[in-house]
Design a protein around this motif. Structure first.
Motif, PDB file in Angstrom:
ATOM      1  N   THR A  30       0.824  -1.210   0.000  1.00  0.00           N
ATOM      2  CA  THR A  30       0.000   0.000   0.000  1.00  0.00           C
ATOM      3  C   THR A  30       0.859   1.261   0.000  1.00  0.00           C
ATOM      4  N   VAL A  34      -0.810   5.052  -0.525  1.00  0.00           N
ATOM      5  CA  VAL A  34      -1.136   5.587   0.794  1.00  0.00           C
ATOM      6  C   VAL A  34      -0.274   6.813   1.108  1.00  0.00           C
ATOM      7  N   PHE A  37      -1.530   9.729  -0.989  1.00  0.00           N
ATOM      8  CA  PHE A  37      -2.759  10.354  -0.508  1.00  0.00           C
ATOM      9  C   PHE A  37      -2.528  11.118   0.800  1.00  0.00           C
ATOM     10  N   VAL A  38      -1.700  10.558   1.683  1.00  0.00           N
ATOM     11  CA  VAL A  38      -1.429  11.280   2.928  1.00  0.00           C
ATOM     12  C   VAL A  38      -0.710  12.590   2.613  1.00  0.00           C
ATOM     13  N   SER A  91      -9.076  12.936   0.689  1.00  0.00           N
ATOM     14  CA  SER A  91      -7.793  12.276   0.406  1.00  0.00           C
ATOM     15  C   SER A  91      -7.364  11.438   1.596  1.00  0.00           C
ATOM     16  N   ALA A  95      -6.619   7.341   1.911  1.00  0.00           N
ATOM     17  CA  ALA A  95      -5.428   6.712   2.484  1.00  0.00           C
ATOM     18  C   ALA A  95      -5.822   5.701   3.554  1.00  0.00           C
ATOM     19  N   TRP A  99      -5.752   1.522   2.954  1.00  0.00           N
ATOM     20  CA  TRP A  99      -4.845   0.746   3.794  1.00  0.00           C
ATOM     21  C   TRP A  99      -5.620  -0.269   4.643  1.00  0.00           C
TER      22      TRP A  99
END
Lengths: 492, 231
Positions: A30, A34, A37-38, A91, A95, A99
């Motif tokens: 991921t 991830v 997006f974070v 967003s 994430a 996940w």
């Protein structure tokens, strides 16, 4: 019951259920999407915090940066809502959702590059919407201010991201489906539903008259109760058993809670249309739904508070600190909201800052705090590195907590004052404005604290992502699996 | 629950239920979503008048400036809050009052006063020498010059400064302290906005709102008092 819990934390010890995949393998898969997006979520969080601060200052200092059209209060406020809801919250929901979906399905997140491309388009959509609003292209509907040209970009990229989550779920290796997965599936399914309804019925083929207001109220509230809140609940249902090493208390009630929530939550948005130019039964239905929603809220509260009342080994973890706050806020939010929906209260607070306080309580103190907690858990595992400056995590936590408390309390008091005074026709609007000034100044101070907290968060994540090595000791502390659950021991 | 399909189907149905009842049913309802303006049989006048022309463009300005962030456009029923006592309208607004509007801007926060009836509201006595439109322009251009302590942002960017030609323009703002030989005039967008504000009026009556007026409430209170006295 035992099988249900086993997929939360005991799968590592059970090779049959994992199909040979370790949590570390899943986490690695991921990583790209991830982290992407974070990262973009934090970028929008900082932007929206600046906008929120600016908007709050303008409420007592109207000439502050006010000489240009693109920084007039109405636009800054709309830009704040849009960047916060679509840039940061959505967003971040991607994430956390992706996940969690991968971990709970015990499945790798495949073709991460596609997700990053979809994510890039999502951010493009947010960016053009943000600039569009500042340039005067807002649609004028709360929570759906993003201009008509931004929405299709968001929708197409969402279609890809959402189907990825569903595909990951579909390829699951676990036989049972855990509560977090119900909420995740619901959220990933509900969001495109409400978004396309709102776009279709407000922008492309607008409905007539105040039906628009019903659609907007329905959408604005569902954005929180059907999109952000389920993602946060999924995370809470995942982390609490993990951190405490025990199953969710009274888990057998959770499915009832889920279905009651799914049935009632979509109705509550119209509750604040009391005495408005819509059929009277509409707001009544909303108020009744909000009161009945206390049933699933009570069950969920018993689940999460019952689980977290125990003393566990990992009591002091960062994740738990954030999630404890969010859990308490979840209960408080719905109890207060349903109380305030009664007509006697609505007469005072219907058009006041009290609603802004409730909004902040939901999207920040509940949803965002959960996401912060989740990020502090999954980022080190996804990146296989350790948080380098634990003290900065403390700065983030305390600034966010004190900041949001200041904002919510001050907005609540300002709103109540405002409502009482508006209902007294002897008092002029200028006097009302003056009475709220000290509280609005406190709101701005709260925003300053949030800004400091978010900068600390950004700094934490940046140093984590850019650091190279993992010290063996820290690996032992932070990346080791949480204690196994005592399966079956706490089901009553 | 083991089956993903059940969850997705259930999630679909629960949301469908609220959408169908709250939105579809209402949007298609002959006495709500499909309402038309009411035709006064005596005069042939349509109430409310649809927002058209300059006022319609003004609505766009209203939307793009985000006025809805601080102003509502809905009058609550007399006795519920103090909307009518504040002079925001003599009756509650009902669904039909909004059928002529392309975008309904009900709003949910009153940092400033309600605007649904602003077009029919008199300007403060201290400014009675001004035309209604002139006063509104002045208020938009420099809110604190007409209402001391107002929190409204200035919309001066909707106005332009220009050199006075042979004689001052008829629409120049009655301002003191403008540079000699210059004047401040509204741009077309400011004209449109004020025209839209002027169009926000509730001076007409609607049959379905007869029981929601100030007079109806006063009658009701009187009747109750009489009843109490008799008892």
């Amino acid at each position: 019951m035992t099988t249900v819990h086993s997929n939360v934390s005991t799968r590592r010890s059970s090779p049959y259920s994992t199909g040979g995949l370790s949590e570390a393998d899943i986490d690695q898969s991921t990583r790209g999407p991830v982290v992407f997006f974070v990262g973009t979520a934090i970028f929008w969080l900082i932007i929206s915090t600046l906008l929120g601060l600016l908007a709050s200052v303008k409420l007592f200092w109207p000439d502050f940066l006010g000489q240009t059209a693109f920084l007039t209060y109405g636009r800054v406020q709309a830009a704040f809502t849009t960047t916060f809801l679509y840039g940061w919250a959505s967003s971040a929901a991607f994430a956390v959702g992706l996940w969690l979906m991968a971990r709970l399905a015990q499945n790798r997140l495949v073709y991460g590059t596609f997700l990053k491309v979809a994510g890039a388009f999502w951010n493009l959509g947010v960016a053009i919407s943000f600039l569009g609003i500042l340039a005067g292209k807002s649609t004028g509907y709360t929570a759906l201010e993003l201009p008509g040209f931004g929405a299709p970009v968001l929708f197409i990229s969402y279609a890809l991201i959402g189907s990825w989550a569903v595909v990951t779920f579909h390829g699951r290796r676990s036989r049972t489906v855990y509560a977090s997965q119900w909420f995740l599936l619901g959220a990933f399914f509900w969001f495109p539903w409400i978004f396309s309804v709102a776009q279709g019925m407000l922008i492309w083929a607008p409905v007539r008259g105040t039906v628009q207001s019903i659609v907007a109220a329905w959408y604005g509230s569902n954005f929180f109760v059907l999109w952000l809140a389920p993602i946060a609940l999924a995370a809470i249902y995942y982390f609490l058993p993990k951190v405490f090493g025990r199953p969710i208390r009274y888990y057998y009630l959770t499915s009832i809670a889920f279905w009651c929530y799914a049935l009632l939550a979509p109705w509550i948005g119209v509750s604040h249309l009391t005495s408005g130019p819509v059929p009277a039964w509409v707001s009544t239905a909303g108020i009744v739904a909000l009161a009945m929603l206390l049933i699933p809220v009570a069950i969920i509260s018993i689940n999460i508070h019952g689980t977290s009342s125990a003393r566990g080994e990992n009591q002091g973890t960062t994740t738990l600190a954030f999630i404890r706050v969010a859990s308490i806020v979840f209960t408080v939010l719905f109890v207060v909201a349903s109380m305030l929906s009664f007509r006697n209260f609505q007469e005072v607070i219907q058009f006041t800052y009290v609603n802004s306080a409730l909004w902040m309580l939901g999207v920040y103190a509940f949803f965002s705090m959960t996401v912060f907690g989740a990020a502090y858990f999954f980022l080190p595992r996804v990146l296989n590195r350790e948080w380098r400056y634990p003290s900065r995590i403390g700065i983030h936590f305390w600034c966010s907590l004190v900041g949001i408390l200041a904002i919510v309390i001050a907005l609540g008091i300002a709103g109540w004052t405002q409502g009482v005074k508006i209902n007294n026709p002897e008092i002029s609007f200028v006097e009302i404005t003056r009475a709220t000034f000290p509280w609005l100044a406190m709101v701005s101070l709260g925003w300053v604290l949030l800004l400091i907290g978010h900068l600390a968060f950004a700094w934490n994540v940046a140093t984590l992502a850019l650091s190279r090595s993992v010290s063996p000791e820290s690996e032992r502390i932070l990346l080791s699996n949480p204690p196994e659950m005592k399966v079956g021991a706490q089901t009553t | 629950m083991k089956n993903g399909l059940i969850i997705v189907t259930g999630a679909f149905l629960t949301l469908l239920f609220s959408w169908a009842v709250l939105i579809l049913l209402n949007a298609d309802h002959p006495s709500y979503g499909r309402l038309n303006p009411f035709e006064d049989e005596m005069t042939g006048q349509l109430n409310p008048m649809p927002t058209t022309g300059l006022a319609e463009r003004g609505l766009q300005v209203y939307v793009e400036m985000g006025c809805v962030a601080c102003h509502t456009q809905q009058v609550r029923r007399p006795g519920f809050g103090a909307d009518s006592e504040r002079g925001w309208g003599h009756r509650q607004t009902v669904a039909r009052d909004y059928v002529g509007m392309e975008k309904v801007q009900l709003g949910n926060l009153r940092v400033g006063p309600d605007l649904r009836n602003i077009g029919d509201r008199a300007i403060p006595e201290a400014w009675s020498s001004l035309e209604w439109e002139q006063y509104r322009h002045l208020h938009l251009y420099a809110p604190r010059s007409v209402v001391e302590g107002s929190i409204m942002p200035s919309f001066s960017f909707l106005y332009k400064k220009q050199e006075v030609k042979s004689q001052p323009s008829s629409n120049a703002l009655p301002l003191n302290g403008v540079e000699e030989g210059y004047e401040i005039v509204p741009t077309p967008r400011a004209e449109a906005l004020v025209s839209y504000l002027r169009s926000l009026r509730l001076e007409y009556d609607l049959p379905e709102a007869e029981h929601l007026t100030v007079e109806a409430r006063e009658k009701l209170i009187e009747a109750k008092e009489e009843q109490n006295e008799q008892e």
